[in-house]
Structure formats: structure tokens, C-alpha cells
Write a protein that holds these residues in place. Structure first.
Motif, PDB file in Angstrom:
ATOM      1  N   VAL A 189       1.176  -1.699  -0.215  1.00 33.01           N
ATOM      2  CA  VAL A 189       0.146  -0.046  -0.059  1.00 33.01           C
ATOM      3  C   VAL A 189       1.026   1.408   0.044  1.00 33.01           C
ATOM      4  N   LEU A 190       0.906   2.194  -1.059  1.00 33.75           N
ATOM      5  CA  LEU A 190       2.075   3.117  -1.421  1.00 33.75           C
ATOM      6  C   LEU A 190       1.073   4.589  -0.695  1.00 33.75           C
ATOM      7  N   CYS A 191       1.637   5.558   0.275  1.00 31.47           N
ATOM      8  CA  CYS A 191       1.265   6.786   0.689  1.00 31.47           C
ATOM      9  C   CYS A 191       2.161   7.664   0.272  1.00 31.47           C
ATOM     10  N   GLU A 192       1.685   9.366   0.212  1.00 35.15           N
ATOM     11  CA  GLU A 192       2.800   9.932  -0.097  1.00 35.15           C
ATOM     12  C   GLU A 192       2.494  10.924   1.207  1.00 35.15           C
ATOM     13  N   VAL A 193       2.134  10.329   2.271  1.00 37.30           N
ATOM     14  CA  VAL A 193       1.456  11.614   3.308  1.00 37.30           C
ATOM     15  C   VAL A 193       2.354  11.700   3.842  1.00 37.30           C
ATOM     16  N   ASN A 194       3.503  12.177   3.930  1.00 39.00           N
ATOM     17  CA  ASN A 194       4.977  11.633   5.130  1.00 39.00           C
ATOM     18  C   ASN A 194       4.950  12.449   6.667  1.00 39.00           C
ATOM     19  N   ASN A 195       3.946  13.258   7.003  1.00 39.74           N
ATOM     20  CA  ASN A 195       3.623  13.652   8.094  1.00 39.74           C
ATOM     21  C   ASN A 195       2.510  12.706   8.675  1.00 39.74           C
ATOM     22  N   CYS A 196       1.828  11.049   8.332  1.00 38.61           N
ATOM     23  CA  CYS A 196       1.457  10.256   8.348  1.00 38.61           C
ATOM     24  C   CYS A 196       1.926   9.239   9.682  1.00 38.61           C
ATOM     25  N   LYS A 197       1.987   9.437  11.073  1.00 41.77           N
ATOM     26  CA  LYS A 197       2.760   7.636  12.028  1.00 41.77           C
ATOM     27  C   LYS A 197       2.889   6.791  10.740  1.00 41.77           C
ATOM     28  N   PHE A 198       1.703   6.611   9.771  1.00 43.07           N
ATOM     29  CA  PHE A 198       2.294   4.656   9.536  1.00 43.07           C
ATOM     30  C   PHE A 198       3.349   4.973   8.003  1.00 43.07           C
ATOM     31  N   TRP A 199       3.452   6.047   7.718  1.00 51.68           N
ATOM     32  CA  TRP A 199       4.459   6.238   6.554  1.00 51.68           C
ATOM     33  C   TRP A 199       5.875   5.616   6.462  1.00 51.68           C
ATOM     34  N   ASP A 232     -11.285   9.091   1.829  1.00 49.82           N
ATOM     35  CA  ASP A 232     -10.927   9.662   2.456  1.00 49.82           C
ATOM     36  C   ASP A 232     -10.107   8.687   2.999  1.00 49.82           C
ATOM     37  N   CYS A 233      -8.930   8.847   3.986  1.00 48.71           N
ATOM     38  CA  CYS A 233      -8.077   7.617   5.002  1.00 48.71           C
ATOM     39  C   CYS A 233      -8.407   7.909   5.702  1.00 48.71           C
ATOM     40  N   LYS A 234      -9.074   7.165   6.501  1.00 52.05           N
ATOM     41  CA  LYS A 234      -8.838   6.865   7.797  1.00 52.05           C
ATOM     42  C   LYS A 234      -8.462   6.940   9.002  1.00 52.05           C
ATOM     43  N   THR A 235      -7.155   5.964   7.782  1.00 52.24           N
ATOM     44  CA  THR A 235      -6.384   5.582   8.480  1.00 52.24           C
ATOM     45  C   THR A 235      -5.202   6.773   9.763  1.00 52.24           C
ATOM     46  N   PHE A 236      -5.404   7.145   8.709  1.00 54.74           N
ATOM     47  CA  PHE A 236      -4.136   9.169   8.845  1.00 54.74           C
ATOM     48  C   PHE A 236      -4.446   9.050  10.438  1.00 54.74           C
ATOM     49  N   GLU A 237      -3.392   8.679  10.625  1.00 63.36           N
ATOM     50  CA  GLU A 237      -2.639   9.831  12.162  1.00 63.36           C
ATOM     51  C   GLU A 237      -0.886  10.503  12.102  1.00 63.36           C
ATOM     52  N   PRO A 238      -1.143  11.514  13.061  1.00 59.28           N
ATOM     53  CA  PRO A 238      -0.383  12.836  12.347  1.00 59.28           C
ATOM     54  C   PRO A 238       1.103  11.999  13.452  1.00 59.28           C
ATOM     55  N   LYS A 239       2.308  12.227  12.698  1.00 57.22           N
ATOM     56  CA  LYS A 239       3.354  12.376  13.479  1.00 57.22           C
ATOM     57  C   LYS A 239       3.329  13.436  14.511  1.00 57.22           C
ATOM     58  N   ILE A 240       3.642  12.453  16.004  1.00 60.77           N
ATOM     59  CA  ILE A 240       4.067  13.339  16.872  1.00 60.77           C
ATOM     60  C   ILE A 240       5.559  14.002  17.301  1.00 60.77           C
TER      61      ILE A 240
END
Length: 51
Positions: A5-15, A43-51
Motif C-alpha cells: 500500500v503506497l502513501c505519499e503523506v509523509n507526516n502520517c505516523k504509518f508512513w 478519505d483515508c481514515k487510517t491517517f494519524e499525524p506524526k507527533i
């Protein structure tokens, strides 16, 4: 099931490196009820921001 699964949202904790999603599961929803016509209506509901 998808192998990668590819994702370009590099501020997500799962990236992860290589634009990979390291979440154990992915939850995607439509923002138009229960159907979508294109990716812009989801929308991706899995997204969580990196802290």
C-alpha cells in the motif's frame, strides 16, 4: 489483498520509506455516502499525524 500500500503523506505516523504504508490495516471511506465515483471522493481514515 494488496501486497503493498503506497502513501505519499509523509507526516502520517504509518508512513515508511519508499512511500509505503506500515499500518496493519487500512480504512478508506467515501465522503459521498457509501459510494464514490473517483479517488477524490474518498478519505483515508487510517491517517494519524506524526507527533
Amino acid at each position: 489483498m494488496a501486497k503493498d500500500v503506497l502513501c505519499e503523506v509523509n507526516n502520517c505516523k504509518f508512513w515508511a520509506a519508499g512511500n509505503k504504508c506500515a499500518a496493519s490495516s487500512i480504512y478508506v471511506v467515501s465522503n459521498r455516502g457509501n459510494q464514490a465515483s473517483n479517488s477524490g471522493e474518498t478519505d483515508c481514515k487510517t491517517f494519524e499525524p506524526k507527533i
